[in-house]
Design a protein around this motif. Structure first.
Motif, short mmCIF file in Angstrom:
data_model
loop_
_atom_site.label_atom_id
_atom_site.label_comp_id
_atom_site.label_asym_id
_atom_site.label_seq_id
_atom_site.Cartn_x
_atom_site.Cartn_y
_atom_site.Cartn_z
N UNK A 1 -4.38 -80.63 -15.71
CA UNK A 1 -2.92 -80.49 -15.76
C UNK A 1 -2.44 -79.07 -16.09
N UNK A 2 -3.32 -78.25 -16.68
CA UNK A 2 -2.94 -76.89 -17.10
C UNK A 2 -3.43 -75.83 -16.12
N UNK A 3 -4.22 -76.21 -15.13
CA UNK A 3 -4.79 -75.23 -14.20
C UNK A 3 -3.74 -74.75 -13.21
N UNK A 4 -3.72 -73.45 -12.95
CA UNK A 4 -2.76 -72.86 -12.03
C UNK A 4 -3.08 -73.27 -10.59
N UNK A 5 -2.06 -73.30 -9.72
CA UNK A 5 -2.29 -73.73 -8.33
C UNK A 5 -3.31 -72.87 -7.60
N UNK A 6 -3.36 -71.57 -7.92
CA UNK A 6 -4.33 -70.70 -7.23
C UNK A 6 -5.76 -70.99 -7.67
N UNK A 7 -5.93 -71.60 -8.85
CA UNK A 7 -7.26 -71.99 -9.30
C UNK A 7 -7.73 -73.22 -8.55
N UNK A 8 -6.81 -74.13 -8.24
CA UNK A 8 -7.16 -75.40 -7.61
C UNK A 8 -7.24 -75.31 -6.10
N UNK A 9 -6.57 -74.33 -5.50
CA UNK A 9 -6.51 -74.22 -4.04
C UNK A 9 -7.57 -73.26 -3.50
N UNK A 10 -8.45 -73.79 -2.66
CA UNK A 10 -9.49 -72.94 -2.06
C UNK A 10 -8.88 -71.82 -1.24
N UNK A 11 -7.71 -72.08 -0.65
CA UNK A 11 -7.06 -71.07 0.19
C UNK A 11 -6.56 -69.89 -0.63
N UNK A 12 -6.32 -70.10 -1.93
CA UNK A 12 -5.78 -69.03 -2.77
C UNK A 12 -6.85 -68.33 -3.61
N UNK B 1 -0.32 -71.42 -20.30
CA UNK B 1 0.51 -71.26 -21.50
C UNK B 1 1.91 -71.85 -21.27
N UNK B 2 2.44 -71.67 -20.06
CA UNK B 2 3.76 -72.22 -19.75
C UNK B 2 3.74 -73.75 -19.74
N UNK B 3 2.65 -74.34 -19.25
CA UNK B 3 2.54 -75.80 -19.29
C UNK B 3 2.48 -76.29 -20.74
N UNK B 4 1.81 -75.52 -21.60
CA UNK B 4 1.78 -75.84 -23.04
C UNK B 4 3.21 -75.84 -23.59
N UNK C 1 5.99 -76.50 -22.00
CA UNK C 1 6.66 -77.72 -21.53
C UNK C 1 6.23 -78.91 -22.40
N UNK C 2 4.93 -79.00 -22.69
CA UNK C 2 4.43 -80.10 -23.52
C UNK C 2 5.05 -80.06 -24.91
N UNK C 3 5.20 -78.86 -25.49
CA UNK C 3 5.80 -78.74 -26.82
C UNK C 3 7.26 -79.18 -26.82
N UNK C 4 8.00 -78.83 -25.79
CA UNK C 4 9.44 -79.10 -25.77
C UNK C 4 9.78 -80.50 -25.26
N UNK C 5 8.92 -81.06 -24.40
CA UNK C 5 9.25 -82.35 -23.77
C UNK C 5 8.37 -83.50 -24.25
N UNK C 6 7.22 -83.19 -24.86
CA UNK C 6 6.33 -84.24 -25.31
C UNK C 6 5.57 -84.92 -24.19
N UNK C 7 5.52 -84.30 -23.04
CA UNK C 7 4.78 -84.83 -21.91
C UNK C 7 4.38 -83.69 -21.00
N UNK C 8 3.40 -83.95 -20.15
CA UNK C 8 2.95 -82.95 -19.19
C UNK C 8 3.76 -83.09 -17.90
N UNK C 9 4.03 -81.98 -17.22
CA UNK C 9 4.89 -82.07 -16.03
C UNK C 9 4.21 -82.71 -14.83
N UNK C 10 2.88 -82.66 -14.76
CA UNK C 10 2.14 -83.20 -13.61
C UNK C 10 0.69 -83.41 -13.97
#
Length: 459
Positions: A172-183, A196-199, A201-210
C-alpha cells in the motif's frame, strides 16, 4: 531460562517478529537500562556479505535524532545480531485510531520529524524503501525514530546518483513507478516521499487510501480520475492540497522534500487548522532463546549501548524470568513508569477460561486460530494479517484472579491489526475487568520467556 547474552545484559520480552527474524528486549542487570536485540537468520550457503551484514554496516553509519541508532552487531553461525536503540514508545500506528486517525497537531509534529529524518537519509545517499507506520518508532519523549533498514540501499555515492529497479517495500505504500515494470528503473528519493505521503494519509484519516498504487486497484483508479470520497473527505483543505502534490503519479511532478517542508500545512501551527471537516477526537498518547555468540562487543560498543539505552518499563518485562526478578524489583522507576499498551485486555477469569472465551470470539469472527502453547494462540485474520495472543496471571501471589490477554501483531498491516483487535476487545466485554493495582506480581508471570520463544518458533 533467559541468561546473559553479553556481559551484564539479560534477554527478556519479545518486542516484534516477522519474516526477517525477531526483536527482543535486552536489559542491563545492574542498571535496568535496555536496548533492542534484532536477530536475523542468514542463508549459510550464501557467499559474500549477507543481507544482515550489509544492513548493519549501513545502519551503523547513520547518526540523526530521528533515525534509530544501531549500537553494535555480532554473528554466531547463521545468526546475525544487531543491538539497536530501544524505542519504548512503540510504533507510530499505535497512535492512529482506525478509521479516525489523529488530531492535526500531533500528525503535523510527526510529519515534520519524519521529513527531517528522511532528509538526512537522502543527504547521505540512503533510500529506505520501506517507510510505513510500523517502521516509524517513538522514543520515551514521543519523538519519531526511523527504523528497519533491511531494504535500504545507497542510491547516491560520490555525487553520482543511480536509478533503482528492485521491486520492494510494503504494497500500500509503494510508489506507482516501483510497481509498474514500464516505469522501472526509478529514482529513489521520489519513491520514498510517496511512501511518506501515504503515511500522512494514514495518520490523518485512520485508513490507507488503496491496496496498491496501480490502475487495477479501484481506489487508486478513482484517485487518478479525481474522484473517490474516502479517505480524502477526512482531510482538511490544506492537508488535501499537500497530499495531492505529494501523491503525484508522475515522479517528475511530485513534490520534492524541500517543497513538502515549505508547504503551508507543514509550517502551520495547530491553531491555524480551522477548516477541519471532523472533530479531533481523543487519542492516546525469531528464534528461541539466543545462544551465546562467539566474541565480545568492544568497550566502545558497550558504552554506546549504555549511553543510548533507556530504562525498561515493567510492561516490557512481563516475560522476564524468575532469576531476573530481584534485579527488576530494585528498579522502582520502572514501576512508576508502567505503560499499559492498547493491545491488552484485562479479564476476571483464569487463564484457561480467558483463552476459551477468546477462542469462542475468534470462531464467531471466523478467524483461524490454534494453540502453540497451553497459554498462547496463533491467529490468522485474513489479508495476510497474523497475530499472537497469550494469557498472563497478574495476581498470582495475592490470589487475585485477574488475567491479562495480550495481543501482538506478527505479520500484516498495523492499522488493520488494531482495527481487528478493537473488535475482539469489544466482543470480550462480558468478562472484562479493570487493571489490577500495580504490584510486584505483575513482574512474575507463570510463562518463561523461553517457552514463549519456542512456541512462536512453531509458527
Amino acid at each position: 531460562m533467559a541468561g546473559e547474552f553479553v556481559e551484564g545484559w539479560l534477554v527478556a520480552q519479545v518486542l516484534g517478529e516477522g519474516s526477517y527474524g525477531e526483536v527482543r528486549l535486552l536489559v542491563n542487570a545492574r542498571t535496568g537500562a535496555s536496548v533492542a536485540l534484532k536477530t536475523v537468520r542468514s542463508d549459510p550457503a550464501s557467499s559474500g556479505a549477507t543481507p544482515a551484514a550489509r544492513e548493519a554496516a549501513l545502519h551503523r553509519a547513520l547518526r540523526h535524532p530521528h533515525v534509530l541508532r544501531c549500537l553494535g552487531e555480532r554473528t554466531h553461525g547463521d545468526l546475525h545480531y544487531m543491538f539497536l536503540e530501544y524505542a519504548q514508545g512503540g510504533e507510530l500506528f499505535d497512535r492512529i485510531e482506525p478509521d479516525v486517525g489523529m488530531p492535526c497537531g500531533p500528525a503535523r509534529r510527526y510529519w515534520r520529524q519524519i521529513l527531517d529524518g528522511v532528509q538526512y537519509l537522502h543527504s547521505r545517499g540512503v533510500a529506505h524503501r520501506d517507510l510505513k507506520p510500523e517502521n516509524l518508532l517513538l522514543d520515551h519523549d514521543d519523538n519519531v525514530k526511523i527504523s528497519d533498514f533491511g531494504m535500504a540501499t545507497l542510491f547516491r555515492h560520490g555525487g553520482k546518483e543511480r536509478v533503482l529497479s528492485r521491486v520492494c517495500g510494503t504494497l500500500p505504500y509503494a510508489a506507482p513507478e516501483v510497481l509498474s515494470a514500464a516505469q522501472r528503473p526509478y529514482r529513489a528519493a521520489p519513491a520514498d516521499l510517496w511512501a511518506v505521503a501515504v503515511v500522512l494519509v494514514a495518520m490523518l484519516a485512520g485508513e490507507l487510501p488503496w491496496e496498491k498504487a496501480h490502475p487495477d486497484c479501484a481506489n487508486y483508479a478513482a484517485w487518478l480520475s479525481g474522484g473517490g470520497a474516502r479517505p480524502w473527505g477526512k482531510l482538511t483543505t490544506r492537508a488535501l492540497a499537500l497530499v495531492k502534490r505529494a501523491l503525484q503519479p508522475d515522479p517528475a511532478k511530485r513534490y520534492t522534500l524541500e517543497q513538502l517542508l515549505r508547504h503551508p500545512w507543514t509550517t502551520a501551527s495547530g491553531a491555524d487548522e480551522v477548516d477541519s471537516p471532523k472533530e479531533e477526537s481523543s487519542w492516546r498518547g525469531y528464534s528461541s532463546q539466543p545462544a551465546a555468540a562467539a566474541g565480545a562487543l568492544s568497550a566502545a560498543d558497550m558504552d554506546d549501548m549504555l549511553s543510548y539505552s533507556q530504562p525498561a518499563h515493567a510492561d516490557d518485562m512481563l516475560l522476564a524470568t524468575q532469576s531476573d526478578r530481584q534485579t527488576q524489583l530494585t528498579q522502582q522507576s520502572v514501576l512508576q513508569r508502567l505503560v499499559r499498551r492498547m493491545t491488552r485486555v484485562w479479564v476476571r477469569v483464569d487463564e484457561a477460561a480467558a483463552l476459551e472465551a477468546l477462542c469462542g470470539v475468534l470462531s464467531e469472527q471466523r478467524y483461524q486460530h490454534h494453540y502453540v502453547h497451553p497459554r498462547i494462540l496463533a491467529i490468522e485474520c485474513g489479508s495476510g494479517l497474523k497475530m499472537r495472543a497469550w494469557a498472563l496471571r497478574a495476581g498470582a501471589a495475592s490470589g487475585d484472579p485477574t488475567v491479562l490477554l495480550e495481543f501482538r501483531r506478527s505479520r500484516g498491516c498495523g492499522l488493520e491489526f488494531k482495527r481487528r483487535y478493537l473488535q475482539i476487545k469489544q466482543a470480550l466485554e462480558s468478562i472484562a475487568a479493570p487493571p489490577p493495582p500495580l504490584s510486584r506480581d505483575l513482574l512474575a508471570p507463570p510463562i518463561a520467556s523461553q517457552d514463549v520463544g519456542e512456541a512462536m518458533d512453531e509458527t
